[in-house]
Design a protein around this motif. Structure first.
Motif, short mmCIF file in Angstrom:
data_model
loop_
_atom_site.label_atom_id
_atom_site.label_comp_id
_atom_site.label_asym_id
_atom_site.label_seq_id
_atom_site.Cartn_x
_atom_site.Cartn_y
_atom_site.Cartn_z
N ALA A 171 0.83 -1.21 0.00
CA ALA A 171 0.00 0.00 0.00
C ALA A 171 0.87 1.26 0.00
N VAL A 172 1.93 1.22 0.78
CA VAL A 172 2.85 2.36 0.81
C VAL A 172 3.50 2.55 -0.56
N ALA A 173 3.93 1.44 -1.17
CA ALA A 173 4.53 1.52 -2.50
C ALA A 173 3.54 2.08 -3.53
N TRP A 174 2.27 1.74 -3.36
CA TRP A 174 1.22 2.22 -4.27
C TRP A 174 1.00 3.72 -4.14
N LYS A 223 4.85 4.92 10.80
CA LYS A 223 4.02 4.77 12.00
C LYS A 223 2.59 4.27 11.73
N ARG A 224 1.78 5.02 11.02
CA ARG A 224 0.39 4.61 10.85
C ARG A 224 0.21 3.28 10.10
N PRO A 225 1.04 3.00 9.09
CA PRO A 225 0.96 1.67 8.49
C PRO A 225 1.26 0.54 9.49
N THR A 230 -4.09 0.61 5.54
CA THR A 230 -2.97 1.55 5.35
C THR A 230 -3.40 2.75 4.53
N LEU A 231 -4.17 2.50 3.47
CA LEU A 231 -4.65 3.62 2.65
C LEU A 231 -5.65 4.48 3.42
N MET A 232 -6.47 3.85 4.27
CA MET A 232 -7.45 4.60 5.05
C MET A 232 -6.78 5.45 6.12
N LEU A 233 -5.83 4.87 6.82
CA LEU A 233 -5.14 5.62 7.89
C LEU A 233 -4.19 6.65 7.31
N GLY A 234 -3.65 6.35 6.11
CA GLY A 234 -2.73 7.27 5.46
C GLY A 234 -1.37 7.31 6.15
N PHE A 235 -0.48 8.15 5.63
CA PHE A 235 0.84 8.32 6.24
C PHE A 235 1.46 9.60 5.69
#
Length: 496
Positions: free
Chosen positions: A349-352, A388-390, A453-458
């Protein structure tokens, strides 16, 4: 991870306080584990900034440097700089530390983790071979009494049956004692004559050593007894060395060490180690029996945090003993499904989402490592802890998936880290639905952690190139504006 391991090694050793400050070095699947003379020489903040270092965990004079799946290559380069034999750089005595409950606990954990970490590949390899034999039986490729199945099971059992000897060798390095003597003493516990005597004692026959009764104990597949025995041997060796004359050390010293350490191990330490191991195992699975699926869910949520601190290795002896006694393990291993696969999904998700090219590459590599190989440290230190959030998303995923795994009664036949490739270890040949459950849980882990991960964001990390371009554009704009500020006063002066 940088492929320039030589440069990485030089930088790491420098920030550890130099080669002279390092007295021991080992490595596990992803970490370089240093022991230093002076903890003040460790520059943890600078270590974290080295290219190729994913994270640092310092505990006093001990420091773990996480470098990922290529740790073996980095280890070789660091060893060249330290000129170590894997145990110590010199014979300088370690500084004395005041013993407190916290210090004692830290030393016990360090001894267990430091001893077991080098043995994990052999244990995983053996358990996967046994799993392959089980699958051949499940698909009716061979009968149970076929020589191929017997040999495969024997190959797989090798690491477990001779585990006391492997522990003795590893612990001898950790405790700086003679390895050959430690192996020889541990070898007594798996000697056919000793095993036969223990079997007779279990049936009621009186067995004693110099008139002292010997308790019936089976030491194959065990860790704690030999670990304690080797630790005690290190003190016996120093004492014997201090009392034996120089001219007799070649024969008298080893003879006395064996004659003192082996009986102590057989009569006292061995049974005590079994009691300790059984007590720990009983405690863990009593909690599981009381809380049921909730215990697996809690373990799933805590697992990434345990890996962060290195405390996940505490469960290794318990898992080994449980699989040896029952054939499966149904609490710790199932809890790792959501945790490991979830960390991989969060990294994807982070990579996306990230616009940072370096972070995108790191996230994809770390995610693949967690999903395909079950190695989660690159994901933890390279991505999740930084953002952190992920990490919170993976903790939630671990709890939900762990709870479902506990509810479904999923259990593992091996202690290989859960991943897409090792999912077969959770298949129950007597329950075809177990395959559906395992594949479903792994798919859920990826999707749930990805979405969370996408919902919480970073907070994304800016690209260095973009920063440099922005700074360059700003400088150019400032230069264009500067003449406008100076021309007006000059023109006014000319007019006047």
């Amino acid at each position: 991870m940088s492929n320039n391991f030589s440069a990485l090694a030089n930088s790491v050793v420098e920030k550890m306080g130099g080669a002279s400050n390092v007295i021991a070095l080992t490595h596990c699947m992803t970490r370089l584990r240093f022991v230093t003379k002076d903890e003040a020489g460790i520059d943890a903040d600078a270590l974290k900034k080295i290219k190729g270092v994913m994270g640092v965990v310092q505990n006093g004079d001990k420091c773990q440097v996480i470098v990922g799946n290529n740790v073996a290559a980095a280890y070789k380069e660091v060893m060249k700089l330290l000129n170590l034999d894997g145990s110590a750089a010199d014979d300088a005595p370690a500084p004395k530390v005041k013993l407190t409950p916290k210090v004692i606990g830290a030393k016990m954990l360090d001894a267990l983790v430091g001893t077991m970490s080098p043995l994990i590949p052999a244990i995983i390899g053996g358990s996967m071979v046994k799993l392959a034999a089980m699958l051949l039986l499940m698909f009716n490729v061979y009968e149970a009494d076929h020589s191929t199945i017997i040999l495969l099971n024997t190959i797989g059992d090798g690491a477990f049956f001779f585990l006391p000897i492997m522990v003795a060798a590893s612990a001898a390095i950790k405790f700086k004692t003679n390895m050959s003597l430690a192996i020889g003493i541990a070898g007594v516990l798996v000697h056919p004559n000793f095993i036969d005597l223990m079997a007779q004692a279990a049936e009621g026959k009186h067995v004693d050593l110099f008139g002292i009764p010997v308790e019936s104990v089976r030491y194959t597949y065990t860790v704690i007894p030999v670990l304690i025995m080797t630790w005690i041997q290190s003190y016996i060796e120093r004492w014997v060395d201090s009392i034996t004359p120089t001219v007799t050390k070649n024969f008298l010293k080893p003879m006395l060490i064996v004659l003192i350490a082996a009986p102590i191990g057989i009569l006292l330490v061995g049974p005590m180690g079994i009691w300790i191991g059984t007590a720990i195992s009983t405690l863990v699975y009593t909690i599981h029996g009381t809380l049921g699926w909730l215990a697996v869910a809690i373990m799933g949520a805590l697992w990434p945090l345990l890996v962060l601190t290195g405390m996940h290795r505490v469960f290794t002896p318990t898992i080994i003993q449980t699989i040896a006694e029952t054939g499966t393990e149904g609490m710790v291993m199932p809890s790792e499904i959501g945790a490991n696969i979830g960390m991989g999904g969060a990294c994807l998700a982070v990579a996306w989402k990230t616009r940072n090219i370096a972070l995108k590459q790191t996230s994809m590599a770390a995610g693949a490592s967690a999903l395909m190989a079950g190695i989660s440290e690159p994901a933890l230190y390279g991505v999740l802890v930084r953002l952190k959030r992920p990490l919170i998303a993976t903790l939630i995923t671990g709890f939900i998936v762990g709870g479902l795994a506990g509810y479904a009664g999923i259990a593992s036949h091996s202690m290989a880290a859960p991943s897409l490739f090792t999912s077969v270890q959770f298949i129950d040949v007597n329950d075809p639905m177990s395959l559906v459950w395992v594949l479903g849980l792994m798919a859920l882990s990826v999707v749930l952690s990805f979405v969370l991960t996408l919902m919480l964001g970073f907070d994304d990390i800016p690209n260095e190139e973009e920063d440099d371009m922005n700074k360059s554009h700003k400088k150019e704009a400032d230069k264009k504006e500067e003449p406008k500020l100076t021309e007006a006063p000059v023109a006014a002066k000319a007019t006047a």
